[in-house]
Write an enzyme that holds these catalytic residues in place. Structure first.
Site, PDB file in Angstrom:
ATOM      1  N   PHE A 144      54.098  42.785  38.358  1.00  0.00           N
ATOM      2  CA  PHE A 144      52.871  43.583  38.541  1.00  0.00           C
ATOM      3  C   PHE A 144      51.676  42.740  38.095  1.00  0.00           C
ATOM      4  O   PHE A 144      51.665  42.209  36.999  1.00  0.00           O
ATOM      5  CB  PHE A 144      52.924  44.891  37.736  1.00  0.00           C
ATOM      6  CG  PHE A 144      51.759  45.785  38.066  1.00  0.00           C
ATOM      7  CD1 PHE A 144      51.806  46.626  39.178  1.00  0.00           C
ATOM      8  CD2 PHE A 144      50.591  45.746  37.311  1.00  0.00           C
ATOM      9  CE1 PHE A 144      50.713  47.429  39.514  1.00  0.00           C
ATOM     10  CE2 PHE A 144      49.497  46.539  37.646  1.00  0.00           C
ATOM     11  CZ  PHE A 144      49.560  47.384  38.748  1.00  0.00           C
ATOM     12  N   ASP A 229      51.137  35.457  33.708  1.00  0.00           N
ATOM     13  CA  ASP A 229      50.343  36.666  33.557  1.00  0.00           C
ATOM     14  C   ASP A 229      50.745  37.292  32.227  1.00  0.00           C
ATOM     15  O   ASP A 229      51.791  37.925  32.107  1.00  0.00           O
ATOM     16  CB  ASP A 229      50.633  37.609  34.734  1.00  0.00           C
ATOM     17  CG  ASP A 229      49.926  38.947  34.604  1.00  0.00           C
ATOM     18  OD1 ASP A 229      49.504  39.300  33.483  1.00  0.00           O
ATOM     19  OD2 ASP A 229      49.803  39.654  35.622  1.00  0.00           O
ATOM     20  N   LYS A 258      44.257  43.820  28.781  1.00  0.00           N
ATOM     21  CA  LYS A 258      44.837  44.915  27.982  1.00  0.00           C
ATOM     22  C   LYS A 258      44.427  44.865  26.501  1.00  0.00           C
ATOM     23  O   LYS A 258      43.320  45.217  26.161  1.00  0.00           O
ATOM     24  CB  LYS A 258      46.349  44.958  28.141  1.00  0.00           C
ATOM     25  CG  LYS A 258      46.765  45.556  29.490  1.00  0.00           C
ATOM     26  CD  LYS A 258      48.162  46.118  29.458  1.00  0.00           C
ATOM     27  CE  LYS A 258      48.611  46.606  30.811  1.00  0.00           C
ATOM     28  NZ  LYS A 258      48.154  47.935  31.140  1.00  0.00           N
TER      29      LYS A 258
HETATM   30  C1  LIG Z   1      51.171  42.202  33.698  1.00  0.00           C
HETATM   31  C2  LIG Z   1      49.948  42.892  34.235  1.00  0.00           C
HETATM   32  N1  LIG Z   1      49.069  42.186  34.954  1.00  0.00           N
HETATM   33  C3  LIG Z   1      47.946  42.744  35.456  1.00  0.00           C
HETATM   34  C4  LIG Z   1      47.682  44.066  35.258  1.00  0.00           C
HETATM   35  C5  LIG Z   1      46.426  44.672  35.826  1.00  0.00           C
HETATM   36  O1  LIG Z   1      45.519  44.893  34.797  1.00  0.00           O
HETATM   37  P1  LIG Z   1      44.244  45.826  35.040  1.00  0.00           P
HETATM   38  O2  LIG Z   1      44.738  47.217  35.245  1.00  0.00           O
HETATM   39  O3  LIG Z   1      43.430  45.657  33.780  1.00  0.00           O
HETATM   40  O4  LIG Z   1      43.537  45.291  36.233  1.00  0.00           O
HETATM   41  C6  LIG Z   1      48.569  44.852  34.502  1.00  0.00           C
HETATM   42  C7  LIG Z   1      48.311  46.288  34.289  1.00  0.00           C
HETATM   43  O5  LIG Z   1      49.163  47.074  33.970  1.00  0.00           O
HETATM   44  C8  LIG Z   1      49.734  44.246  33.980  1.00  0.00           C
HETATM   45  O6  LIG Z   1      50.623  44.946  33.269  1.00  0.00           O
END
Ligand SMILES: Cc1ncc(COP(=O)(O)O)c(C=O)c1O
Length: 408
Positions: A144, A229, A258
């Site tokens: 994700f 990520d 986050k």
């Molecule tokens: C691993 C990861 N990357 C990216 C995101 C996207 O982050 P945002 O909702 O701040 O755009 C999330 C959100 O849950 C995530 O868990």
């Protein structure tokens, strides 16, 4: 009624029904106040929050040092564009990079951080001789990365793509934790491999260290960038500053958001010094990125984790959760697997888990379920022993009930 509330939950819900686009499934209460691992709704009911801010509130709700830092900063500067220097942005970049590597770029969210990393990977490849056609990025099943067009394409889950096509060209998907499958996909057009060092939304999936080492080696052999990520795993969540510190495999680019500023909107990516010049002036920017409020909150977040010894505390609380859930696993027949690293906790059931959310909430505990069968907790790093025990007891009772209903 809670003293911080000005009206009932019902009234706020009615206002949302009229004015807010209904694209989120929301729990039917309005939250009005939070302190650490606890929140209160408008009616004054208290909840123990084992999933504060979907992982953003890494120090729980309203951590005092972060509140103070934002209050002090807001009186001096709220926003300054990136055509100027600010002490706050420099200090936060130093705080992050001195604990990891390279140089930082600031954004406002995880998706925006990943979007920037994707652009940087393509820019870096195309800046090299013969690199004009190197644009492909390999990402992973059940990953994700966000909801913008680039990051939702990077997210290899068809359910997030429905009705959106055509997606951004140039992405290929590999099964997670399978080195040979990635090797098969890499070609002369590949510029990067992007993955979470632990998949969060995909069910708290922890890969083998050897796999991450293998990816690093593959990237080095083929001149490809390795992007982690760490939006969910970064800034202490796993008991170390960054998820990659567990395996020792350093990526070329790492994205963060986050918990980065303890719940104040903030995203960033960090890249190796040699790669940084590829993000040429004029090729990428973010108006609010690096704003003084988020930077002050971020610095206070890192100081709190350091000064209060929260990396060590997080490991201890993690072990406490592990012991609790391990003994429950031997008792009930519906826990398939426990996947725990620091304050990233996945309890994978043999049956659909979604009913657990409502059952826990009725009893005053907030949790999450992801990937159909996985009860996911992302507790604050400063959760207390007593709160671990209190929260676990409720989750345990709910799992016992579900096991009984399932005849196991
Ligand atoms: C691993 C990861 N990357 C990216 C995101 C996207 O982050 P945002 O909702 O701040 O755009 C999330 C959100 O849950 C995530 O868990």
């Amino acid at each position: 009624m809670h003293p911080a509330a000005t009206r009932s939950s019902q009234k706020t819900i009615a206002q949302f029904d009229k004015y807010v686009i209904p694209n989120y499934k929301r729990y039917p209460v309005s939250i009005v106040h939070g302190e650490g691992t606890q929140v209160w709704d408008a009616e004054g009911k208290r909840y123990l929050d084992l999933f504060p801010g979907w992982g953003c509130n890494i120090l729980g709700h309203c951590p005092p040092k972060v509140v103070k830092a934002v209050q002090e900063q807001v009186a001096h500067l709220i926003h300054v564009p990136n055509t100027w220097y600010t002490e706050a942005q420099g200090n936060f970049a130093e705080a992050i990079c001195s604990r990891s590597f390279g140089k930082a770029f600031f954004a406002n969210s995880g998706a925006e951080a990943n979007e920037g990393a994707i652009k940087l990977a393509r820019l870096h490849a195309s800046s090299k001789p013969g690199g004009a056609n190197r644009y492909r990025i390999i990402t992973f099943t059940n990953g994700f990365h966000g909801r913008t067009f680039g990051t939702v394409t990077a997210t290899a889950q068809p359910k997030y793509h429905e009705g959106l096509g055509p997606l951004l060209p140039g992405f290929r998907y590999a099964p997670y934790n399978d080195l040979e499958a990635v090797r098969q996909l890499v070609d002369d057009e590949t510029c990067a491999i992007l993955l979470e060092p632990i998949q969060g939304e995909g069910g708290v999936n922890i890969p083998d260290d050897a796999y991450l080492h293998g990816l690093r080696q593959l990237c080095d052999e083929r001149g490809i960038l390795l992007i982690f990520d760490e939006v969910q795993t970064g800034i202490g969540r796993t008991g170390k500053w960054f998820g990659y510190h567990h395996s020792g495999v350093q990526p070329d680019i790492m994205t963060l958001a986050k918990g980065l500023a303890a719940g104040v909107a903030c995203g960033a990516f960090v890249c190796r010094d040699e790669i940084a010049p590829s993000l040429r002036p004029g090729m990428h920017a973010s108006t609010f990125g690096g704003n003084p409020l988020a930077m002050a909150a971020g610095i206070a977040t890192i100081q709190t984790i350091e000064q209060e010894g929260l990396l060590g505390h997080c490991e201890k609380m993690s072990e406490r959760f592990r012991q609790h859930f391990s003994s429950l696993q031997t008792e009930v027949g519906i826990i398939k697997e426990l996947r725990i690293r620091g304050m990233m906790i996945g309890v994978d059931l043999t049956i659909p888990a979604s009913a657990a959310v409502g059952k826990c909430m009725e009893r005053g505990v907030l949790i999450n379920v992801t990937h159909d069968t996985v009860i996911r907790l992302l507790p604050a790093m400063n959760i207390t022993e007593a709160q671990v025990d209190e929260g676990f007891a409720v989750v345990r009772d709910v799992i016992r009930e579900m096991a009984q209903d399932d005849g196991k």
